[in-house]
Design a protein around this motif. Structure first.
Motif, PDB file in Angstrom:
ATOM      1  N   ASP A  97       0.528  -1.485   0.285  1.00 16.30           N
ATOM      2  CA  ASP A  97      -0.003   0.061  -0.274  1.00 16.30           C
ATOM      3  C   ASP A  97       0.879   1.197  -0.204  1.00 16.30           C
ATOM      4  OD1 ASP A  97      -2.831   1.086   0.710  1.00 16.30           O
ATOM      5  OD2 ASP A  97      -1.720   2.600   2.044  1.00 16.30           O
ATOM      6  N   ARG A  99      -0.210   4.470   0.995  1.00 17.73           N
ATOM      7  CA  ARG A  99       0.583   4.473   1.902  1.00 17.73           C
ATOM      8  C   ARG A  99       1.401   4.519   3.499  1.00 17.73           C
ATOM      9  NH1 ARG A  99      -3.091   9.540   3.517  1.00 17.73           N
ATOM     10  NH2 ARG A  99      -2.636   9.145   5.599  1.00 17.73           N
ATOM     11  N   ASP A 100       1.347   3.349   3.146  1.00 17.97           N
ATOM     12  CA  ASP A 100       2.132   2.802   4.232  1.00 17.97           C
ATOM     13  C   ASP A 100       3.399   2.864   4.067  1.00 17.97           C
ATOM     14  OD1 ASP A 100      -0.512   1.954   5.122  1.00 17.97           O
ATOM     15  OD2 ASP A 100      -0.611  -0.600   4.351  1.00 17.97           O
ATOM     16  N   LEU A 102       4.696   5.301   2.364  1.00 16.95           N
ATOM     17  CA  LEU A 102       4.945   6.765   3.461  1.00 16.95           C
ATOM     18  C   LEU A 102       5.035   6.465   4.603  1.00 16.95           C
ATOM     19  CD1 LEU A 102       2.078   8.669   1.069  1.00 16.95           C
ATOM     20  CD2 LEU A 102       5.025   8.789   0.453  1.00 16.95           C
ATOM     21  N   ALA A 103       4.181   6.034   5.466  1.00 14.35           N
ATOM     22  CA  ALA A 103       4.206   5.707   6.839  1.00 14.35           C
ATOM     23  C   ALA A 103       5.697   5.359   7.825  1.00 14.35           C
ATOM     24  CB  ALA A 103       3.126   5.229   7.529  1.00 14.35           C
ATOM     25  N   ASN A 199       2.293  12.366  10.430  1.00 18.89           N
ATOM     26  CA  ASN A 199       1.182  12.321   9.829  1.00 18.89           C
ATOM     27  C   ASN A 199       1.101  13.535   8.733  1.00 18.89           C
ATOM     28  OD1 ASN A 199      -0.274  10.183  10.921  1.00 18.89           O
ATOM     29  ND2 ASN A 199      -0.494  11.924  12.905  1.00 18.89           N
ATOM     30  N   VAL A 202       3.143  11.807   5.884  1.00 20.61           N
ATOM     31  CA  VAL A 202       2.045  11.076   5.225  1.00 20.61           C
ATOM     32  C   VAL A 202       0.842  11.803   4.415  1.00 20.61           C
ATOM     33  CG1 VAL A 202       0.537   9.215   5.235  1.00 20.61           C
ATOM     34  CG2 VAL A 202       2.971   9.560   6.428  1.00 20.61           C
ATOM     35  N   ASP A 203      -0.343  12.808   4.686  1.00 24.93           N
ATOM     36  CA  ASP A 203      -0.961  13.700   4.297  1.00 24.93           C
ATOM     37  C   ASP A 203      -0.365  14.321   3.177  1.00 24.93           C
ATOM     38  OD1 ASP A 203      -3.171  12.197   6.159  1.00 24.93           O
ATOM     39  OD2 ASP A 203      -2.687  13.461   7.585  1.00 24.93           O
ATOM     40  N   ALA A 206       1.047  11.345   0.155  1.00 26.00           N
ATOM     41  CA  ALA A 206      -0.232  11.554  -0.519  1.00 26.00           C
ATOM     42  C   ALA A 206      -1.270  12.882  -1.332  1.00 26.00           C
ATOM     43  CB  ALA A 206      -0.761  10.411   0.905  1.00 26.00           C
ATOM     44  N   LEU A 210      -0.566  11.088  -4.773  1.00 22.72           N
ATOM     45  CA  LEU A 210      -1.137  10.183  -5.101  1.00 22.72           C
ATOM     46  C   LEU A 210      -2.762  10.074  -5.196  1.00 22.72           C
ATOM     47  CD1 LEU A 210      -0.178   6.978  -1.768  1.00 22.72           C
ATOM     48  CD2 LEU A 210       0.991   7.705  -4.045  1.00 22.72           C
ATOM     49  N   LEU A 212      -5.680   8.012  -4.208  1.00 25.64           N
ATOM     50  CA  LEU A 212      -6.526   7.432  -3.368  1.00 25.64           C
ATOM     51  C   LEU A 212      -7.537   7.526  -3.264  1.00 25.64           C
ATOM     52  CD1 LEU A 212      -3.352   7.990  -1.109  1.00 25.64           C
ATOM     53  CD2 LEU A 212      -3.821   5.491  -2.441  1.00 25.64           C
TER      54      LEU A 212
END
Length: 217
Positions: A97, A99-100, A102-103, A199, A202-203, A206, A210, A212
């Protein structure tokens, strides 16, 4: 006798490693304050508690000391393992994933910045006036760009890049988002927690690159 020689050799290596670390620690303090240009190697030697000849024997020059300080500060250790070959990079590659991914990178990024912020900001300042510092800064910039291009390639492979982005433009965004000045302002100046900074990273990334689906409500 052979056992004794092995013991002596191991002890010498340990002492050499301690001396090297003491010099790096001293340089890390002094290159930040009063700064790289204002710090002669004699001051580093005095701060480390070693002879100036030892500094030259271990690092050869002030420029090489700065270069190795930057490398060790970024990596977090003195091991000769390239960042793409380290466990965190393998963990990112194993995730599917975006986002995963990126996290996981955000956790690594926070820890790296926590170590390197003062040194890297000092290096950026020194690079405006000192040719050696400028060359090291350019190399670091090129290394970061290559790293973010590799990361963008990872994200593109998930098939979730926005249609207005390709690997190169995604790498541009990643390069901007990982800049140490973001950490310096948000965490060191504004007091953001590690979780809030991660956070935000990532936000922000993304949303920028991305494609999504919206979160379920």
């Amino acid at each position: 006798m052979a056992v004794k020689r092995r013991y002596d050799s191991a002890r010498r290596r340990e002492q050499a490693g301690q001396t090297r670390q003491a010099i790096l620690d001293a340089a890390g303090r002094l290159f930040v304050d009063p700064g790289y240009a204002a710090t002669p190697l004699t001051a580093v030697a005095a701060e480390a508690g070693v002879a100036i000849q030892t500094v030259y024997a271990v690092f050869g020059s002030k420029r090489n000391l700065l270069s190795q300080l930057v490398d060790v500060t970024i990596a977090g250790d003195d091991e000769p393992t390239a960042l793409p070959d380290r466990p965190f990079a393998a963990e990112i590659r194993a995730l599917t994933d975006p986002r995963d991914k990126l996290a996981r990178y955000a956790r690594h990024l926070y820890r790296t910045h926590a170590r390197q912020a003062e040194v890297m900001i000092a290096l950026a300042g020194a690079a405006t006036a000192d040719p050696d510092a400028a060359a090291i800064w350019r190399k670091n910039t090129e290394d970061r760009r290559r790293g973010m291009t590799m990361f963008a390639t990872e994200l593109a492979a998930t098939g979730r890049l926005r249609p207005d982005h390709d690997v190169e433009s995604a790498a541009d965004v990643l390069f901007l988002a990982m800049d140490v000045t973001n950490y310096d302002w948000l965490v060191r100046e504004r007091g953001w927690t590690p979780e809030r900074f991660q956070n935000w990273y990532v936000d922000t990334v993304a949303a920028a690159i991305l494609d999504l689906p919206p979160p379920e409500t």
